[in-house]
Each structure stands twice: as structure tokens, then as C-alpha cells.
Design an enzyme around this catalytic site. Sequence first.
Site, PDB file in Angstrom:
ATOM      1  N   ASP A 171       0.805  -1.060   0.098  1.00  0.00           N
ATOM      2  CA  ASP A 171       0.149  -0.051  -0.123  1.00  0.00           C
ATOM      3  C   ASP A 171       0.776   1.210   0.048  1.00  0.00           C
ATOM      4  OD1 ASP A 171      -2.279   1.737   0.340  1.00  0.00           O
ATOM      5  OD2 ASP A 171      -2.257   1.848   2.423  1.00  0.00           O
ATOM      6  N   SER A 172       0.202   2.412  -0.110  1.00  0.00           N
ATOM      7  CA  SER A 172       1.079   3.738  -0.068  1.00  0.00           C
ATOM      8  C   SER A 172       1.465   3.909   1.494  1.00  0.00           C
ATOM      9  CB  SER A 172       0.118   4.767  -0.632  1.00  0.00           C
ATOM     10  OG  SER A 172      -0.747   5.048   0.141  1.00  0.00           O
ATOM     11  N   CYS A 198      -4.458  -1.597  -2.220  1.00  0.00           N
ATOM     12  CA  CYS A 198      -4.663  -0.140  -2.328  1.00  0.00           C
ATOM     13  C   CYS A 198      -5.707   0.110  -3.451  1.00  0.00           C
ATOM     14  CB  CYS A 198      -3.148   0.457  -2.548  1.00  0.00           C
ATOM     15  SG  CYS A 198      -3.435   2.034  -3.423  1.00  0.00           S
ATOM     16  N   GLU A 224      -3.463   7.810   8.798  1.00  0.00           N
ATOM     17  CA  GLU A 224      -2.048   7.664   9.037  1.00  0.00           C
ATOM     18  C   GLU A 224      -1.639   8.105  10.350  1.00  0.00           C
ATOM     19  OE1 GLU A 224       0.807   5.939   7.453  1.00  0.00           O
ATOM     20  OE2 GLU A 224      -0.398   5.377   6.213  1.00  0.00           O
ATOM     21  N   CYS A 243     -11.095   2.986   0.206  1.00  0.00           N
ATOM     22  CA  CYS A 243      -9.649   3.401   0.264  1.00  0.00           C
ATOM     23  C   CYS A 243      -9.328   2.444   1.494  1.00  0.00           C
ATOM     24  CB  CYS A 243      -9.375   4.619   0.587  1.00  0.00           C
ATOM     25  SG  CYS A 243      -7.811   4.895   1.176  1.00  0.00           S
ATOM     26  N   HIS A 285      -7.153   2.672   3.831  1.00  0.00           N
ATOM     27  CA  HIS A 285      -6.942   3.505   5.054  1.00  0.00           C
ATOM     28  C   HIS A 285      -8.295   3.693   5.596  1.00  0.00           C
ATOM     29  CE1 HIS A 285      -3.074   4.644   3.193  1.00  0.00           C
ATOM     30  NE2 HIS A 285      -2.707   5.229   4.552  1.00  0.00           N
TER      31      HIS A 285
HETATM   32  N1  DGL Z   1      -4.728   3.376   0.599  1.00  0.00           N
HETATM   33  C1  DGL Z   1      -4.896   3.680  -0.523  1.00  0.00           C
HETATM   34  C2  DGL Z   1      -6.201   3.302  -1.368  1.00  0.00           C
HETATM   35  O1  DGL Z   1      -6.483   2.381  -0.970  1.00  0.00           O
HETATM   36  C3  DGL Z   1      -4.449   4.983  -0.952  1.00  0.00           C
HETATM   37  C4  DGL Z   1      -4.253   6.058  -0.187  1.00  0.00           C
HETATM   38  C5  DGL Z   1      -3.295   7.207  -0.788  1.00  0.00           C
HETATM   39  O2  DGL Z   1      -2.117   7.033  -0.751  1.00  0.00           O
HETATM   40  O3  DGL Z   1      -3.978   8.209  -1.242  1.00  0.00           O
HETATM   41  O4  DGL Z   1      -6.564   3.918  -2.008  1.00  0.00           O
END
Ligand code: DGL
Length: 267
Positions: free
Chosen positions: A9-10, A73, A151, A187, A189
Site C-alpha cells: 500500500d502507499s 490499495c 496515518e 480506500c 485507509h
Molecule cells: N490506501 C490507498 C487506497 O486504498 C491510497 C491512499 C493514498 O495514498 O492516497 O486507495
Amino acid sequence: MGHRALIFDSGMGGLSVTRHIRDHMPWLSMTYAADDMFRPYGTKSAAALRARLPGLLATLAIATRPNIIVLACNTASVTALDDIRAAVNVPVVGVVPAVKPAALTSRTRTLAVLGTPGTVKRKYVDDLIENFAGDCRVLLLGSTALVALAEDKMSGRGVDMEILRREVAPLFEGRFGADIDTVVLACTHFPLLVDELKSISRQTINWIDSGEAIARRVKSLLSKIPENRRREPPDCALLIGPDAGPARRQVFAQYGFEHVVGLFPDV
Ligand code: DGL
């Protein structure tokens, strides 16, 4: 001995998927990689993500020798899944917005897809909606601030509830906001903030994400792949960037990643 998965993931969003994978396959060895240096993905162009991700994933795959890659992600998956698949020689499971289960369960036929700005504007998501939610009204909402809030939470800094409220408000204030009964957390996150989201929203909202379905998919694919004969080293998180501090280390340890390595600690 056994299988190894690479979770990518990012940032720490992929931990929302890791949790389900651990529940379904406690025996699975995992490496986690977080592209902290290039986050947020949601504001990057499709071209920039397509230029970075196939090579990065190919390098990580050579270094960590997984049997399967979980692209945990949504932004990366709806933008560059095919390019990444072409760059590596193991199966890649991409996490994409759970539009189909949302449409199957919504009683009001009114949904929202809450993702990053990048995800909600990709054609991949339009196609999901057309194919699986054609009879639903669908509100698309992109937020980058929510990625930062997740985060913050995972780095022990707490969640700013004012920002959360402000970011989510457009979901329910619009023309058919009162009818929305299902929100797709598009997302990885965002499931990390689900308790906070519930605490500021109508209790009747069903918050849906893809974590559970992804874990089942990974399990089914692995059942067809021969196990490694080598002994697997302990699970490790590779953080691409400088932020491998104690708070993050502690969270990764809670998710079973005993070692946390900062790959470019000086950038
Ligand atoms: N966790 C990521 C997603 O599912 C991306 C978050 C990001 O870096 O913008 O889209």
C-alpha cells in the site's frame, strides 16, 4: 515452509486488509511494503502511478519472493493493476471498491463510494457501478485528508474529529444524502477509521469494505500454488521513506510484523 504474501500500500492502509488475511490464514508468512515516500497516491496522476508502480512491485517481488501479491490499495488497483500484473510473475490480487456487495445489500438503492480523489474519478469505478449498481443512485466522494487522518491514528497521533466531520459531511448533505444507507470504504485507509466514522454518522449506515472478500480470494488462490520448501524468515514491514519511528513499529508489531525496516531512512 509454506506460502508468503507481499502486502503493498502507499502507507498503513493495507493493514485493514492484513487483519482479514491473518484471520483467515494465521499460518501465512507476510511481508508488508509501504510506499510512504510517494503517498498520497490519491492525488497523483494515473500516468505517474503507472510509471512508478510496476517497477517498484517487480523489485519488491524479487527481494521478498512472495507466492502472491496483494495490492492493498484501491487507487493503485483501479489505475495500474494490469501494468503491475505484467511486471511480476506471481498472481496479483487487487483491492477494488466493494460496489457489488454494496449494491446487493442496499435497500434504498442509494449508495456512496468514499475513496481517494484518484479512485473516484477512474473509469474502472464507473465500470463497476455500471455493471453492478446500474439500478442505484451512487454518490462519489474523494478525500485525501482521511488518508492522513488514518496515518495519524496509526502513528499514535490521534484523529482530528473536526477534519473527519468536514470531509464526510458532503456524503449526507447532498440531494439524496438522506437516502444513503450504504457507504463503500473505497480506500484501504478508511476502514482504519470506521469507529470514528460511525461515531459521527447515522447509526443505520452500513459501511462496507473489501478486506474480507480479498482474504477469501487470497486463500483460494494459494490453495492452488505449491508451498515453498524454504524456511520462511519472520514477517517484516519495509517502509519506503524515513518514518519507521517507534509508534509505527509498535502498530506493525501488533499486526504481526516483528521487524520494521526503513528502506531510505535519509530521504
Ligand atoms: N490506501 C490507498 C487506497 O486504498 C491510497 C491512499 C493514498 O495514498 O492516497 O486507495
